[in-house]
Design an enzyme around this catalytic site. Structure first.
Site, mmCIF file in Angstrom:
data_model
loop_
_atom_site.group_PDB
_atom_site.id
_atom_site.type_symbol
_atom_site.label_atom_id
_atom_site.label_comp_id
_atom_site.label_asym_id
_atom_site.label_seq_id
_atom_site.Cartn_x
_atom_site.Cartn_y
_atom_site.Cartn_z
ATOM 1 N N ARG A 223 14.969 15.946 12.217
ATOM 2 C CA ARG A 223 14.631 16.269 13.940
ATOM 3 C C ARG A 223 13.395 15.830 13.969
ATOM 4 O O ARG A 223 12.695 16.479 13.764
ATOM 5 C CB ARG A 223 15.821 17.403 13.672
ATOM 6 C CG ARG A 223 15.571 18.050 15.032
ATOM 7 C CD ARG A 223 16.449 19.398 15.906
ATOM 8 N NE ARG A 223 15.967 19.131 17.044
ATOM 9 C CZ ARG A 223 15.810 20.200 17.760
ATOM 10 N NH1 ARG A 223 15.002 21.123 17.046
ATOM 11 N NH2 ARG A 223 15.534 20.678 18.840
ATOM 12 N N HIS B 251 12.088 17.065 24.698
ATOM 13 C CA HIS B 251 11.323 17.970 24.256
ATOM 14 C C HIS B 251 10.140 18.389 25.205
ATOM 15 O O HIS B 251 8.564 17.984 24.669
ATOM 16 C CB HIS B 251 10.968 18.040 22.605
ATOM 17 C CG HIS B 251 10.817 19.312 21.892
ATOM 18 N ND1 HIS B 251 11.329 19.839 20.558
ATOM 19 C CD2 HIS B 251 10.426 20.110 21.993
ATOM 20 C CE1 HIS B 251 11.780 20.697 20.141
ATOM 21 N NE2 HIS B 251 10.320 21.013 20.507
ATOM 22 N N GLU C 17 14.838 23.940 24.542
ATOM 23 C CA GLU C 17 14.652 25.058 24.293
ATOM 24 C C GLU C 17 14.330 24.640 26.405
ATOM 25 O O GLU C 17 13.457 24.440 26.440
ATOM 26 C CB GLU C 17 13.970 25.385 24.115
ATOM 27 C CG GLU C 17 14.094 25.826 22.201
ATOM 28 C CD GLU C 17 13.382 26.955 22.176
ATOM 29 O OE1 GLU C 17 12.572 27.215 22.432
ATOM 30 O OE2 GLU C 17 13.182 26.905 20.609
ATOM 31 N N ASN D 54 17.840 27.567 18.178
ATOM 32 C CA ASN D 54 17.094 27.513 18.121
ATOM 33 C C ASN D 54 17.046 29.156 17.625
ATOM 34 O O ASN D 54 17.059 30.107 18.116
ATOM 35 C CB ASN D 54 15.842 27.274 18.657
ATOM 36 C CG ASN D 54 15.664 26.257 18.250
ATOM 37 O OD1 ASN D 54 16.694 25.205 17.787
ATOM 38 N ND2 ASN D 54 15.186 24.613 18.995
ATOM 39 N N TYR E 271 14.333 32.671 15.787
ATOM 40 C CA TYR E 271 12.976 32.796 15.483
ATOM 41 C C TYR E 271 13.123 34.664 14.882
ATOM 42 O O TYR E 271 12.723 34.637 14.367
ATOM 43 C CB TYR E 271 11.975 32.761 16.649
ATOM 44 C CG TYR E 271 12.015 31.261 16.365
ATOM 45 C CD1 TYR E 271 10.797 30.818 15.137
ATOM 46 C CD2 TYR E 271 12.090 30.234 17.325
ATOM 47 C CE1 TYR E 271 10.081 29.570 14.697
ATOM 48 C CE2 TYR E 271 12.027 28.691 16.595
ATOM 49 C CZ TYR E 271 11.156 28.160 15.889
ATOM 50 O OH TYR E 271 10.923 27.101 15.568
ATOM 51 N N GLU F 293 16.763 25.504 14.281
ATOM 52 C CA GLU F 293 15.193 25.300 14.436
ATOM 53 C C GLU F 293 15.101 27.227 13.637
ATOM 54 O O GLU F 293 15.910 27.730 14.052
ATOM 55 C CB GLU F 293 14.778 25.314 15.194
ATOM 56 C CG GLU F 293 13.322 23.848 15.729
ATOM 57 C CD GLU F 293 12.542 24.163 17.406
ATOM 58 O OE1 GLU F 293 11.967 24.813 17.094
ATOM 59 O OE2 GLU F 293 12.376 23.037 18.017
HETATM 60 C C1 NOJ Z 1 10.449 26.432 19.611
HETATM 61 C C2 NOJ Z 1 10.270 24.487 20.120
HETATM 62 O O1 NOJ Z 1 11.308 23.950 19.778
HETATM 63 C C3 NOJ Z 1 8.897 24.103 18.993
HETATM 64 O O2 NOJ Z 1 8.407 22.922 20.044
HETATM 65 C C4 NOJ Z 1 7.963 25.048 18.917
HETATM 66 O O3 NOJ Z 1 6.900 24.430 18.161
HETATM 67 C C5 NOJ Z 1 8.811 26.005 18.066
HETATM 68 N N1 NOJ Z 1 9.946 26.652 18.309
HETATM 69 C C6 NOJ Z 1 7.409 27.139 17.361
HETATM 70 O O4 NOJ Z 1 7.423 28.116 18.312
#
Ligand code: NOJ
Length: 462
Positions: free
Chosen positions: A76, A120, A165, A295, A297, A352
């Site tokens: 990606r 992005h 995002e 995404n 985290y 992600e």
């Molecule tokens: C979100 C983003 O899409 C990416 O650009 C970023 O580096 C990572 N997550 C980590 O923060």
């Protein structure tokens, strides 16, 4: 227990143009808002720029060779708008087009599926001078750019993402922490509305000109907030703000349900921040997509009393992701929410997921190579993804952020997310332990692991 994933599960790695390409002023590329922002004193934690980063523009063959050796199935990446259209509109930069042809061809020759993001976060600076995302004209500018991409690469790329995002544009226009560094909430709300319209118009354009095998979607990050004390008004207000007012609900509601949620509408009206909306906007935004990119985290437990302490940690680079703030199991809850609250029935890719190592400079490379914590974190996320899949949620792939350490926006080079260590002096890439672990997962289609300890009660209510 054995965690097996489907044979055709798309195991991938992710990056973005501005973070890895470098060559910021080469071969006709125009400046971006990030090229400018990096030059504002105090905006990037370590004062670095994106001029070189990982230099993937020159080293892509080496990176793709490493991906192939690891067994990676999909890469990606994102296109840099200003490399394709240096002024944002008008004259196409053929050298930029040629670069992405080389990149995509190399991926395909190595059997790696390209997954391409149109935007992005790196708006051409020339467009910022005309108001950037806050100017409704951007709908024309963006669809012109999208058309150039689809005309140039539509035959070669089957997985397309319009936006990565959207919230980052708020961080840049409403909070002043990302490019372009504006702190104007009203303008920021308009900017985000315009961005969503650009998404919908691009999906419509895609349907007109692309063959059916090609798929298009959008990536929205979900950091789901949970009030720690369910009877505490302050914690509940934080939860609402984190989820609906300046979080995923702002985007998922118009994309999948239609219009802004009642809570957000009331908030925006009260603050006099409700954007200017044209008649068909909500229909355009809701144009059906082929997949949704998540995404993920972390999950976030809100406790107003502990907020100050957490703020300090975040300022120091923790970004919510260190123990005891780690809640990988929240991915299970989030996947259920996508289906149950937002009625998302299209396939989902985890576009992600990853883990930070903080590097404040001066530490030797060796300190970063034995990244057991990253392995644990990713493994736990995957266990919960697996569980959600057992429940019938249609997850088709998973991408680690990131293939290699890169430029982490306003944190510069101080946050290392890579499966590979990047030496920014020599540009050498050195595999971390997680790279070989991930490669093993791909080769065997899964992993063995003890079942995770019971989920955090604040998240899953167990
Ligand atoms: C979100 C983003 O899409 C990416 O650009 C970023 O580096 C990572 N997550 C980590 O923060």
């Amino acid at each position: 227990m054995r965690y097996d994933f489907p044979k055709d599960f798309l195991w991938g790695v992710a990056t973005a143009a501005a973070q890895v390409e470098g060559a910021a002023f080469e071969d006709g590329k125009g400046a971006t808002i990030w090229d400018a922002f990096c030059r504002l004193p105090g905006s990037i934690r370590d004062g670095n720029t994106m001029d070189v980063t990982c230099d993937q523009y020159h080293l892509y063959e080496q990176d793709i060779r490493r991906m192939k050796e690891m067994g990676i199935k999909s890469y990606r990446f994102s296109f840099s708008w200003a490399r394709i259209l240096p002024e944002g509109t008008g004259k196409v930069n053929e050298e930029g087009i040629a670069y992405y042809h080389r990149l995509i061809r190399c991926l395909k020759e190595n059997g790696i599926v390209p997954n391409a993001t149109m935007y992005h976060w790196d708006l051409p600076y020339a467009l910022q001078l005309k108001g950037g995302w806050g100017n409704r004209e951007i709908v024309k500018w963006f669809t012109e750019y999208a058309k150039v991409l689809l005309d140039s690469f539509g035959d070669e790329v089957d997985i397309w993402v319009t936006f990565n995002e959207p919230i980052a544009t708020w961080v840049g226009y409403g909070m002043g922490l990302f490019a372009p560094g504006l702190k104007d909430e009203k303008y920021g709300r308009q900017a985000l509305h315009n961005l969503l319209v650009c998404h919908g118009e691009t999906v419509r354009l895609f349907r007109k000109i692309m063959p059916e095998r090609a798929k298009i979607g959008i990536v929205v990050d979900v950091w789901r907030h949970y009030a720690e004390r369910k009877d505490n008004a302050e914690d509940l207000a934080m939860e609402l703000a984190g989820n609906e007012i300046a979080g995923y609900g702002w985007f998922l509601h118009p994309l999948f349900i239609g219009g802004y949620s009642g809570e957000l509408t009331a908030y925006l009206k009260e603050k006099d921040q409700y954007p200017q909306i044209q008649e068909d906007d909500f229909d355009i935004i809701k144009e059906p997509v082929d997949f949704y990119g998540l995404n993920f985290y972390n999950g976030i437990i809100d406790n107003a009393d502990k907020e100050k302490e957490l703020e300090k940690k975040r300022a120091a680079g923790g970004n919510y992701q260190f123990k005891p703030e780690q809640h990988p199991e929240a991915v299970y809850d989030v996947l259920h929410m996508l289906k149950e609250k937002y009625h998302i029935t299209v396939p989902i890719y985890i576009t992600e997921n990853g883990y930070i190592q903080i590097d404040d400079g001066g530490q030797p490379m060796e300190d970063f190579l034995e990244d057991e914590e990253r392995i644990d974190y990713i493994r736990t996320v995957l266990q919960w993804v697996h569980k959600a899949m057992q429940d019938g949620i249609d997850v088709r792939g998973y991408y680690v952020w990131s293939f290699l350490d890169n430029f982490e926006w306003n944190a510069g080079f101080t946050m290392r997310y890579g499966l590979h260590y990047t030496d920014y002096q020599t540009l050498e890439r050195v595999p971390k332990k997680s790279a070989s672990w991930y490669s093993g997962v791909i080769a065997s289609g899964g992993f063995d692991a003890p079942e995770p300890e019971s989920a955090h009660s604040a998240i899953l209510g167990s």
